[in-house]
Motif scaffolding. Structure first.
Motif, PDB file in Angstrom:
ATOM      1  N   GLU A  72       1.001  -1.112  -0.025  1.00  0.00           N
ATOM      2  CA  GLU A  72       0.017   0.049   0.117  1.00  0.00           C
ATOM      3  C   GLU A  72       0.944   1.181   0.202  1.00  0.00           C
ATOM      4  O   GLU A  72       1.854   1.327   0.908  1.00  0.00           O
ATOM      5  N   VAL A  73       0.656   2.053  -1.051  1.00  0.00           N
ATOM      6  CA  VAL A  73       1.661   3.316  -1.267  1.00  0.00           C
ATOM      7  C   VAL A  73       0.682   4.692  -0.843  1.00  0.00           C
ATOM      8  O   VAL A  73      -0.348   4.799  -1.498  1.00  0.00           O
ATOM      9  N   VAL A  74       1.198   5.497   0.068  1.00  0.00           N
ATOM     10  CA  VAL A  74       0.603   6.397   0.341  1.00  0.00           C
ATOM     11  C   VAL A  74       1.398   7.716  -0.054  1.00  0.00           C
ATOM     12  O   VAL A  74       2.233   7.799   0.620  1.00  0.00           O
ATOM     13  N   SER A  75       1.017   8.767  -0.760  1.00  0.00           N
ATOM     14  CA  SER A  75       1.832   9.928  -0.979  1.00  0.00           C
ATOM     15  C   SER A  75       1.094  11.066  -0.129  1.00  0.00           C
ATOM     16  O   SER A  75      -0.059  11.184  -0.225  1.00  0.00           O
ATOM     17  N   LEU A  76       2.033  11.806   0.658  1.00  0.00           N
ATOM     18  CA  LEU A  76       1.494  12.849   1.470  1.00  0.00           C
ATOM     19  C   LEU A  76       1.084  14.162   0.798  1.00  0.00           C
ATOM     20  O   LEU A  76       0.277  14.955   0.698  1.00  0.00           O
ATOM     21  N   MET A  77       1.972  14.529  -0.340  1.00  0.00           N
ATOM     22  CA  MET A  77       1.873  15.825  -0.986  1.00  0.00           C
ATOM     23  C   MET A  77       1.062  15.431  -2.436  1.00  0.00           C
ATOM     24  O   MET A  77       1.522  14.933  -3.341  1.00  0.00           O
ATOM     25  N   GLY A  78      -0.032  16.284  -2.342  1.00  0.00           N
ATOM     26  CA  GLY A  78      -1.053  16.068  -3.672  1.00  0.00           C
ATOM     27  C   GLY A  78      -0.962  17.133  -4.731  1.00  0.00           C
ATOM     28  O   GLY A  78       0.096  17.909  -4.639  1.00  0.00           O
ATOM     29  N   PRO A  79      -1.611  17.091  -5.769  1.00  0.00           N
ATOM     30  CA  PRO A  79      -1.462  18.164  -6.762  1.00  0.00           C
ATOM     31  C   PRO A  79      -1.344  19.560  -6.110  1.00  0.00           C
ATOM     32  O   PRO A  79      -2.068  19.946  -5.425  1.00  0.00           O
ATOM     33  N   GLY A  80      -0.710  20.450  -6.793  1.00  0.00           N
ATOM     34  CA  GLY A  80      -0.487  21.633  -6.833  1.00  0.00           C
ATOM     35  C   GLY A  80       0.211  22.037  -5.357  1.00  0.00           C
ATOM     36  O   GLY A  80       0.317  23.080  -5.139  1.00  0.00           O
ATOM     37  N   VAL A  81       0.702  20.958  -4.690  1.00  0.00           N
ATOM     38  CA  VAL A  81       1.494  21.245  -3.478  1.00  0.00           C
ATOM     39  C   VAL A  81       2.880  21.596  -3.766  1.00  0.00           C
ATOM     40  O   VAL A  81       3.723  20.755  -4.304  1.00  0.00           O
ATOM     41  N   ASP A  82       3.579  22.635  -2.885  1.00  0.00           N
ATOM     42  CA  ASP A  82       4.999  22.883  -3.179  1.00  0.00           C
ATOM     43  C   ASP A  82       5.738  22.320  -2.035  1.00  0.00           C
ATOM     44  O   ASP A  82       5.884  22.445  -0.850  1.00  0.00           O
ATOM     45  N   TYR A  85       6.315  22.766   2.161  1.00  0.00           N
ATOM     46  CA  TYR A  85       5.321  21.689   2.822  1.00  0.00           C
ATOM     47  C   TYR A  85       5.807  21.385   4.391  1.00  0.00           C
ATOM     48  O   TYR A  85       6.771  20.970   4.548  1.00  0.00           O
ATOM     49  N   LYS A  86       4.760  21.561   5.113  1.00  0.00           N
ATOM     50  CA  LYS A  86       4.898  21.144   6.669  1.00  0.00           C
ATOM     51  C   LYS A  86       3.772  20.014   6.824  1.00  0.00           C
ATOM     52  O   LYS A  86       2.734  20.121   6.456  1.00  0.00           O
ATOM     53  N   ALA A  87       4.288  18.994   7.614  1.00  0.00           N
ATOM     54  CA  ALA A  87       3.489  17.914   7.871  1.00  0.00           C
ATOM     55  C   ALA A  87       2.071  18.364   8.627  1.00  0.00           C
ATOM     56  O   ALA A  87       2.340  18.960   9.745  1.00  0.00           O
ATOM     57  N   GLY A 138      12.436  20.606   2.433  1.00  0.00           N
ATOM     58  CA  GLY A 138      13.040  21.371   3.464  1.00  0.00           C
ATOM     59  C   GLY A 138      12.424  21.387   4.749  1.00  0.00           C
ATOM     60  O   GLY A 138      13.196  21.624   5.924  1.00  0.00           O
ATOM     61  N   LYS A 139      11.190  21.822   4.839  1.00  0.00           N
ATOM     62  CA  LYS A 139      10.469  21.983   6.103  1.00  0.00           C
ATOM     63  C   LYS A 139      10.116  20.717   6.916  1.00  0.00           C
ATOM     64  O   LYS A 139       9.601  20.590   8.013  1.00  0.00           O
ATOM     65  N   LEU A 144       2.998  24.617 -16.457  1.00  0.00           N
ATOM     66  CA  LEU A 144       4.113  23.254 -16.245  1.00  0.00           C
ATOM     67  C   LEU A 144       3.522  22.813 -14.881  1.00  0.00           C
ATOM     68  O   LEU A 144       3.555  23.276 -14.071  1.00  0.00           O
ATOM     69  N   TYR A 145       3.556  21.514 -14.798  1.00  0.00           N
ATOM     70  CA  TYR A 145       3.861  20.529 -13.666  1.00  0.00           C
ATOM     71  C   TYR A 145       5.306  20.590 -13.311  1.00  0.00           C
ATOM     72  O   TYR A 145       5.999  19.711 -14.112  1.00  0.00           O
ATOM     73  N   GLY A 146       5.544  21.319 -12.352  1.00  0.00           N
ATOM     74  CA  GLY A 146       7.023  21.597 -11.851  1.00  0.00           C
ATOM     75  C   GLY A 146       7.225  20.596 -10.762  1.00  0.00           C
ATOM     76  O   GLY A 146       7.596  19.623 -10.790  1.00  0.00           O
ATOM     77  N   ASP A 147       6.851  20.967  -9.582  1.00  0.00           N
ATOM     78  CA  ASP A 147       6.965  20.347  -8.397  1.00  0.00           C
ATOM     79  C   ASP A 147       5.979  19.363  -7.916  1.00  0.00           C
ATOM     80  O   ASP A 147       6.154  18.576  -6.803  1.00  0.00           O
ATOM     81  N   ALA A 148       4.958  19.359  -8.680  1.00  0.00           N
ATOM     82  CA  ALA A 148       3.764  18.297  -8.014  1.00  0.00           C
ATOM     83  C   ALA A 148       3.152  17.783  -9.428  1.00  0.00           C
ATOM     84  O   ALA A 148       3.082  18.514 -10.494  1.00  0.00           O
ATOM     85  N   MET A 149       2.522  16.660  -9.196  1.00  0.00           N
ATOM     86  CA  MET A 149       1.844  16.178 -10.783  1.00  0.00           C
ATOM     87  C   MET A 149       0.405  16.555 -10.604  1.00  0.00           C
ATOM     88  O   MET A 149       0.148  17.360  -9.502  1.00  0.00           O
ATOM     89  N   GLY A 150      -0.337  16.205 -11.417  1.00  0.00           N
ATOM     90  CA  GLY A 150      -1.605  16.671 -11.464  1.00  0.00           C
ATOM     91  C   GLY A 150      -2.745  15.816 -10.475  1.00  0.00           C
ATOM     92  O   GLY A 150      -2.163  14.943  -9.897  1.00  0.00           O
ATOM     93  N   ALA A 151      -3.882  16.012 -10.804  1.00  0.00           N
ATOM     94  CA  ALA A 151      -5.022  15.340  -9.741  1.00  0.00           C
ATOM     95  C   ALA A 151      -4.715  13.637 -10.255  1.00  0.00           C
ATOM     96  O   ALA A 151      -4.710  13.233 -11.244  1.00  0.00           O
TER      97      ALA A 151
END
Length: 274
Positions: free
Chosen positions: A17-27, A31-33, A56-57, A239-246
């Protein structure tokens, strides 16, 4: 990040099971947890992240978790000769390694080897999935090279909100400029905007780009500055820079993210200058 999550999903298939914390449009730079994230991180058997100080954060949180469970910074495992150095900070590296598809393939290989060692019961599955995914990435890399080569050399200049596309420029023969530095946490001022405006006018660049994870405000200031000086530069797209799409969209995968970004760049820069 979404890119790391997508890589692990392609390797693991239905075995983990794979869970990503940072979703679409997140820098990821800022980012802070959240409390929910901390719960997920504490429950995880293993944590993968980009490293090279992208998150970094999150550094302190990840450092504490590393005392309790495997926490792997995949980008840190790359050969240092492959990694771009930050021109402003002597000991800093450019973390945006996913914008060179061949380099990202190395990240996938590193993750796969690590997963095979930690879950030997799934080794054959992971190895097979990795070979199939790397084949797709090799094909993507060839497509990106071919598409970018259609842009006239004099138009092959990529200007974005922050300096996220250095690896892209190196791999696919493009000159790259970002208003902000490698991290969106870095400051920029009127001098930076003025210098970029003068560069755009001097080079007769017809399009600049915004990123899904960065505010448009800075790039809009550059466009306005060009317009005030009589040069009609346009926003060439997002452009999709630091985050993917939905999730559930083509851009919600690494391959789709790169494909969309390349099509946007080619579509805007392959037109005649104003």
């Amino acid at each position: 990040t979404g890119m790391i999550g997508d890589a692990i999903k392609n390797i693991a298939g239905d075995k983990l099971e794979v869970v990503s914390l940072m979703g679409p449009g997140v820098d990821p730079h800022l980012y802070k947890a959240t409390q929910g994230d901390l719960g997920r991180l504490n429950q995880a058997d293993i944590i993968y992240y980009n490293g090279l100080y992208l998150e970094g954060k999150m550094a302190e949180v990840l450092k504490k978790l590393a005392r309790l469970k495997p926490v792997v910074a995949l980008g840190d495992e790359l050969n240092r000769n492959e990694i771009r150095r930050d021109t402003l900070f002597q000991n800093a590296y450019d973390p945006h390694v996913w914008f060179d598809v061949s380099l990202w393939s190395q990240v996938v290989e590193i993750a796969s080897i690590d997963l095979q060692e930690r879950f030997p019961e799934y080794r054959d599955n992971f190895r097979k999935n990795t070979v199939q995914y790397i084949t797709r990435l090799d094909s993507l890399n060839r497509v990106v090279k071919k598409e970018i080569s259609t842009i006239p050399p004099e138009n092959r200049v990529l200007i974005t909100s922050h300096d996220a596309f250095g690896y892209f420029g190196r791999a696919y023969d493009m000159e790259v400029r970002g208003l902000q530095g490698l991290s969106t946490a870095s400051e920029f001022g009127l001098k930076d905007i003025t210098e970029l405006v003068d560069f755009i006018i001097d080079r007769k660049i017809n399009a600049v780009f915004v990123e899904t994870s960065v505010s448009e405000k800075a790039i809009n200031a550059v466009v306005e500055g060009c317009n005030e000086k009589g040069w009609g530069v346009k926003i060439g797209g997002t452009l999709y820079g630091d985050a993917m799409g939905a999730e559930g969209t083509p851009e919600g995968t690494y391959i789709g993210m790169v494909d969309s970004t390349v099509r946007t760049i080619v579509g805007a820069l392959n037109t005649a200058n104003p």
